[in-house]
Design a protein around this motif. Structure first.
Motif, short mmCIF file in Angstrom:
data_model
loop_
_atom_site.label_atom_id
_atom_site.label_comp_id
_atom_site.label_asym_id
_atom_site.label_seq_id
_atom_site.Cartn_x
_atom_site.Cartn_y
_atom_site.Cartn_z
N SER A 220 0.83 -1.19 0.00
CA SER A 220 0.00 0.00 0.00
C SER A 220 0.87 1.26 0.00
CB SER A 220 -0.97 -0.04 1.18
OG SER A 220 -2.04 0.82 0.98
N LEU A 221 0.90 2.04 1.09
CA LEU A 221 1.79 3.21 1.18
C LEU A 221 3.24 2.80 0.99
CD1 LEU A 221 2.38 6.20 1.88
CD2 LEU A 221 2.39 5.51 4.29
N GLY A 222 3.58 1.56 1.30
CA GLY A 222 4.94 1.08 1.08
C GLY A 222 5.37 1.21 -0.37
N GLY A 223 4.42 1.17 -1.30
CA GLY A 223 4.75 1.40 -2.70
C GLY A 223 5.23 2.81 -2.95
N VAL A 224 4.61 3.78 -2.27
CA VAL A 224 5.05 5.18 -2.37
C VAL A 224 6.47 5.31 -1.82
CG1 VAL A 224 4.58 7.54 -1.62
CG2 VAL A 224 2.68 6.03 -2.23
N VAL A 225 6.72 4.68 -0.69
CA VAL A 225 8.05 4.75 -0.07
C VAL A 225 9.12 4.18 -1.02
CG1 VAL A 225 9.47 3.95 1.86
CG2 VAL A 225 7.10 4.65 2.26
N ILE A 226 8.81 3.05 -1.65
CA ILE A 226 9.76 2.46 -2.60
C ILE A 226 10.03 3.41 -3.76
CG2 ILE A 226 10.07 0.62 -4.30
CD1 ILE A 226 8.65 -1.26 -2.33
N LEU A 227 8.98 4.02 -4.28
CA LEU A 227 9.17 4.96 -5.39
C LEU A 227 10.00 6.16 -4.96
CD1 LEU A 227 5.63 4.84 -7.03
CD2 LEU A 227 7.76 3.92 -7.96
N ASP A 228 9.77 6.67 -3.74
CA ASP A 228 10.58 7.78 -3.24
C ASP A 228 12.05 7.37 -3.15
OD1 ASP A 228 8.32 9.32 -3.03
OD2 ASP A 228 8.04 8.99 -0.89
N TYR A 229 12.30 6.15 -2.73
CA TYR A 229 13.67 5.63 -2.65
C TYR A 229 14.28 5.53 -4.05
CZ TYR A 229 17.52 2.36 -2.05
OH TYR A 229 18.76 1.75 -2.10
N LEU A 230 13.55 4.95 -4.98
CA LEU A 230 14.08 4.76 -6.33
C LEU A 230 14.41 6.09 -6.99
CD1 LEU A 230 11.69 1.94 -7.60
CD2 LEU A 230 14.11 1.70 -6.97
N ARG A 231 13.56 7.09 -6.79
CA ARG A 231 13.82 8.39 -7.42
C ARG A 231 15.05 9.06 -6.83
NH1 ARG A 231 8.46 11.59 -6.84
NH2 ARG A 231 8.19 10.22 -5.04
N ALA A 232 15.32 8.81 -5.55
CA ALA A 232 16.45 9.45 -4.89
C ALA A 232 17.74 8.66 -5.03
CB ALA A 232 16.15 9.67 -3.41
N HIS A 233 17.66 7.31 -5.03
CA HIS A 233 18.85 6.49 -4.91
C HIS A 233 19.00 5.41 -5.98
CE1 HIS A 233 19.42 8.43 -1.05
NE2 HIS A 233 18.20 8.07 -0.68
N GLY A 234 18.00 5.21 -6.83
CA GLY A 234 18.11 4.17 -7.84
C GLY A 234 17.95 2.79 -7.23
N ASP A 235 18.24 1.75 -8.01
CA ASP A 235 17.99 0.37 -7.54
C ASP A 235 19.27 -0.45 -7.38
OD1 ASP A 235 18.73 -0.23 -10.14
OD2 ASP A 235 16.74 -0.89 -10.77
N ASP A 236 20.43 0.19 -7.39
CA ASP A 236 21.70 -0.56 -7.32
C ASP A 236 21.83 -1.38 -6.04
OD1 ASP A 236 22.42 0.43 -9.75
OD2 ASP A 236 23.82 1.94 -8.98
N ALA A 237 21.24 -0.91 -4.93
CA ALA A 237 21.38 -1.60 -3.64
C ALA A 237 20.28 -2.62 -3.40
CB ALA A 237 21.40 -0.58 -2.50
N LEU A 238 19.39 -2.83 -4.38
CA LEU A 238 18.27 -3.74 -4.20
C LEU A 238 18.46 -5.01 -5.01
CD1 LEU A 238 15.26 -1.24 -4.47
CD2 LEU A 238 16.62 -1.84 -2.46
N GLY A 239 17.94 -6.12 -4.47
CA GLY A 239 17.95 -7.37 -5.20
C GLY A 239 16.70 -7.57 -6.02
N GLY A 240 15.60 -6.99 -5.56
CA GLY A 240 14.32 -7.10 -6.24
C GLY A 240 13.28 -6.30 -5.49
N VAL A 241 12.09 -6.17 -6.11
CA VAL A 241 11.01 -5.40 -5.51
C VAL A 241 9.71 -6.18 -5.66
CG1 VAL A 241 9.65 -3.27 -5.63
CG2 VAL A 241 12.12 -3.18 -6.03
N VAL A 242 8.91 -6.18 -4.57
CA VAL A 242 7.57 -6.77 -4.61
C VAL A 242 6.57 -5.69 -4.22
CG1 VAL A 242 6.04 -8.58 -3.76
CG2 VAL A 242 8.51 -9.02 -3.96
N PHE A 243 5.66 -5.37 -5.13
CA PHE A 243 4.60 -4.40 -4.86
C PHE A 243 3.35 -5.17 -4.44
CE2 PHE A 243 7.29 -2.30 -8.06
CZ PHE A 243 7.51 -1.06 -7.47
#
Length: 332
Positions: free
Chosen positions: A157-180
């Motif tokens: 839910s709101l966690g999707g917004v948080v993930i998008l805020d992270y991606l816009r600021a930091h990209g996805d280099d530190a992530l292994g994957g994402v589950v919405f």
């Protein structure tokens, strides 16, 4: 850092409180489905119902803007990493069906309470919630503070917004994957449901609206004990926090989804009354290679309402991301 006047000016794409609260998420409240063994079924039933969890390894993380964020670690300390992000007005307790499942045998599970929630800091100033960069920086601080290397991040839910805020600021280099998971990725009333008057200044009206909103999160009504626990941690979130969160913008969200280069899974309850199925299909269409999994007969919290299927599907995704052979396939 922006001054207060800058942070309070009108922003394109800002979300009104009413729309965001509709998709806040809800607590762990439905009785569990039977599991493969009686012992596992009993454990999974007791914790969400009574609000009890096994002892966690507690981690306290400081954000760049000086807040203390409560982080909890469970499960196999050397296993593949998964980080869960709850919804608005919730807490890490929402993930009890995962914490007390067989996932803990194989995976390192990390949860945390968002700012303003659970036992994390709850500043009253709106600036701590209205600026999207703060949420992305908070997620980064949790990843680094918990010593996670390349976690799969699960946002409800709101966690999707948080993930998008992270991606816009930091990209996805530190992530292994994402589950919405029934995640909000676009602020569009056509993709969102209706809501009771959660912003009422009258306390009795607001509490009644909270009860109705939570009931609407599930296809099957929650049992009384679980509903009490759910209401308790929802009530821990100050109303001022809920109002301020309503001003988080989502400018650039589509671009962040298109740029996502790590494996992605989109899970959504087909009977979700708060975030419509069209939200999930749109998210999956924007993310390159994303897999969409719809849960028939399930509402806004598939990780609770259909915990066995959800846990099996998440375990398979985690193994695939980490290069291990997948386990038994979940049903379609």
């Amino acid at each position: 850092m922006k001054n207060a006047a800058e942070m309070r000016r009108p922003r394109a794409g800002a979300l009104t409180f009413g729309v965001l609260v509709m998709v806040a998420g809800c607590g762990a409240a439905r009785p569990p489905e039977p599991s493969a063994t009686g012992q596992d079924a009993g454990a999974e039933h007791a914790a969400p119902e009574a609000g009890r969890l096994p002892p966690a390894r507690q981690i306290h993380v400081k954000t760049p803007d000086g807040l203390s964020i409560a982080v909890q670690e469970w499960g196999h300390p050397e296993g593949p990493e998964v980080l869960f992000i709850h919804g608005l007005s919730q807490s890490h307790l929402a993930w009890a069906p995962q914490i007390q499942s067989r996932l803990a045998n194989d995976f390192r599970i990390v949860t945390y309470d968002l700012r303003g929630h659970g036992v994390s800091d709850k500043p009253v100033e709106a600036k701590y919630y209205e600026e999207d960069r703060r949420w992305g920086d908070e997620l980064r601080a949790v990843i680094e503070g918990a010593g996670l290397k390349r976690p799969v991040v699960v946002g409800w839910s709101l966690g999707g917004v948080v993930i998008l805020d992270y991606l816009r600021a930091h990209g996805d280099d530190a992530l292994g994957g994402v589950v919405f998971v029934d995640a909000v990725t676009r602020l569009d009333r056509a993709l969102l449901g209706e809501m009771p008057p959660l912003t009422s200044e009258d306390l009795s009206t607001r509490l009644g609206a909270m009860r109705q909103f939570l009931r609407d999160c599930f296809v099957v009504p929650p049992p009384p004990a679980a509903f009490e626990t759910m209401l308790a941690y929802n009530a821990m979130v100050p109303a001022s926090v809920q109002v301020a969160v309503g001003h988080i913008p989502l400018d650039g969200a589509d671009e962040a989804l298109r740029a996502l280069s790590v494996p992605a899974l989109v899970i959504h309850g087909a009977e979700d009354r708060h975030a419509k199925v069209a939200m999930a299909t749109r998210t999956a269409s924007l993310v390159r290679g994303a897999r969409l999994s719809l849960y028939e007969g399930v509402g806004h919290a598939p990780f609770y309402e259909a915990r066995e299927r959800f846990n099996a599907e998440l375990a398979n995704f985690l193994r695939e991301v980490n290069g291990a052979a997948p386990g038994p396939k979940s049903r379609p």
